[in-house]
Design a protein around this motif. Sequence first.
Motif, PDB file in Angstrom:
ATOM      1  N   ASP A  20      42.581 103.149  46.069  1.00  0.00           N
ATOM      2  CA  ASP A  20      41.882 101.869  46.205  1.00  0.00           C
ATOM      3  C   ASP A  20      42.932 100.761  46.146  1.00  0.00           C
ATOM      4  O   ASP A  20      43.562 100.553  45.108  1.00  0.00           O
ATOM      5  CB  ASP A  20      40.874 101.728  45.061  1.00  0.00           C
ATOM      6  N   ASN A  21      43.142 100.065  47.232  1.00  0.00           N
ATOM      7  CA  ASN A  21      44.209  99.061  47.272  1.00  0.00           C
ATOM      8  C   ASN A  21      43.930  97.839  46.402  1.00  0.00           C
ATOM      9  O   ASN A  21      44.842  97.046  46.143  1.00  0.00           O
ATOM     10  CB  ASN A  21      44.458  98.609  48.715  1.00  0.00           C
ATOM     11  N   SER A  22      42.701  97.674  45.941  1.00  0.00           N
ATOM     12  CA  SER A  22      42.402  96.532  45.076  1.00  0.00           C
ATOM     13  C   SER A  22      42.874  96.755  43.645  1.00  0.00           C
ATOM     14  O   SER A  22      43.044  95.809  42.877  1.00  0.00           O
ATOM     15  CB  SER A  22      40.899  96.232  45.070  1.00  0.00           C
ATOM     16  N   THR A  23      43.100  98.027  43.287  1.00  0.00           N
ATOM     17  CA  THR A  23      43.551  98.356  41.931  1.00  0.00           C
ATOM     18  C   THR A  23      44.738  99.308  41.916  1.00  0.00           C
ATOM     19  O   THR A  23      45.370  99.487  40.874  1.00  0.00           O
ATOM     20  CB  THR A  23      42.411  99.024  41.144  1.00  0.00           C
ATOM     21  N   LEU A  24      45.020  99.955  43.041  1.00  0.00           N
ATOM     22  CA  LEU A  24      45.988 101.058  43.158  1.00  0.00           C
ATOM     23  C   LEU A  24      45.552 102.256  42.322  1.00  0.00           C
ATOM     24  O   LEU A  24      46.369 103.098  41.940  1.00  0.00           O
ATOM     25  CB  LEU A  24      47.409 100.614  42.767  1.00  0.00           C
ATOM     26  N   ASP A  25      44.248 102.353  42.059  1.00  0.00           N
ATOM     27  CA  ASP A  25      43.715 103.479  41.309  1.00  0.00           C
ATOM     28  C   ASP A  25      43.394 104.630  42.259  1.00  0.00           C
ATOM     29  O   ASP A  25      43.023 104.417  43.412  1.00  0.00           O
ATOM     30  CB  ASP A  25      42.444 103.046  40.568  1.00  0.00           C
ATOM     31  N   HIS A  26      43.531 105.857  41.760  1.00  0.00           N
ATOM     32  CA  HIS A  26      43.185 107.051  42.536  1.00  0.00           C
ATOM     33  C   HIS A  26      41.706 107.020  42.872  1.00  0.00           C
ATOM     34  O   HIS A  26      40.857 106.804  41.999  1.00  0.00           O
ATOM     35  CB  HIS A  26      43.524 108.303  41.723  1.00  0.00           C
TER      36      HIS A  26
END
Length: 382
Positions: A111-117
Amino acid sequence: MTIRKRAAAAAAVLAFACAATAAEKPEELTIQKMPAWHPHEIFIVDPSGDAATDGRIYVYDADARKELGQIDAGFLPGFAISPDHKTSVVATTYFSRGSHGTRTDVMEFTDNSTLDHAGEAIIPSKHAQSVPSAWNTTFSSDGKHIYVSNLTPAASVSVVDAHSRKLAGEIDMAACVLALPSGPNKFTALCESGKALTITLDAAGKESRRVMSEPFIDVERDPAFANASPWQGGYVFTTFHGMVRTANFRGDKAVFGAAWPLVTDAERASGWRPGGLQPTAVHDRMHRLYVAMHQGADGSHKEPASEIWVFDLNSHKRVARWSLADQKIPPLVVSVQVSQDDRPLLYGLTLTGDLVVLDAQTGKLRSITQHVARTPTLLVNP
């Protein structure tokens, strides 16, 4: 101390610890949001990171001159960003014992808004383990499918449904490699014969048609760089000896432009030619082609640039020539990329992992940030 006194002391310590714990507020872990996307955000693919099995993608803000975060990328990753900028994908390999053991190939979503997997899809364990290219992992132009190049050495492409995040199928590529998107339901691979193979997919991501083009690259006398630059829905190919040819694969039959030279006869005689790992970039609306150039000879096509040359893609005329030495920039640039906004920046990665940022209209140096990556290969600007 008697047993009774020892028990009383232990009880007092325990009561004190419990009271202290109750008074402390439990720590809450949160995921910080990334800053709003802007066109001067750049993704740097570093296939080695701290080790060969530990690749990284660094997210860098060229205006603020700071790293925003990073994405884990495994072993020799392929990397792509969705057309809406919301999602990144890494196609990579993991081994059960670090550098050996059972192999698992996977496409990981971020998720590019958080860099979360944000999920994953298991893919065939034949992902092409090579120096990352702009076209070994790609989204279709509508973002519905993701293409992953395979090499065992038999060539194929895995197709992943980006919505369900499941493997849609695998397509035999008849020894042709890479996957250049050619529209919402097409991609094109480059063949060792100098031809191009275009695959058309149905709604389920299965092959419905394939068309082989005429040869458009002279692979024996003047091979082309695989990292072609997208332009006007097609691609700009540059050869080792400094020739340029456009290609459009969207129709029923591939359409190729006439070849034209980057160099004059005198410049060719003195050894000027493109070089590097990602030697060209195109600003689509300005019709500007940026080329990393060096003086070399046959076999020097991976050598870093000492100059950046700028061309008008409509007139085929050189409009600027920027010497890196004039601005005290190390003559080591191996990859270039350009932002697509009205005030574009030209990015360059050096052999030492430094990120160079220039004004893409004037060539004036904006900044140099040292050691952004350990093993620089690829710049991606969504």
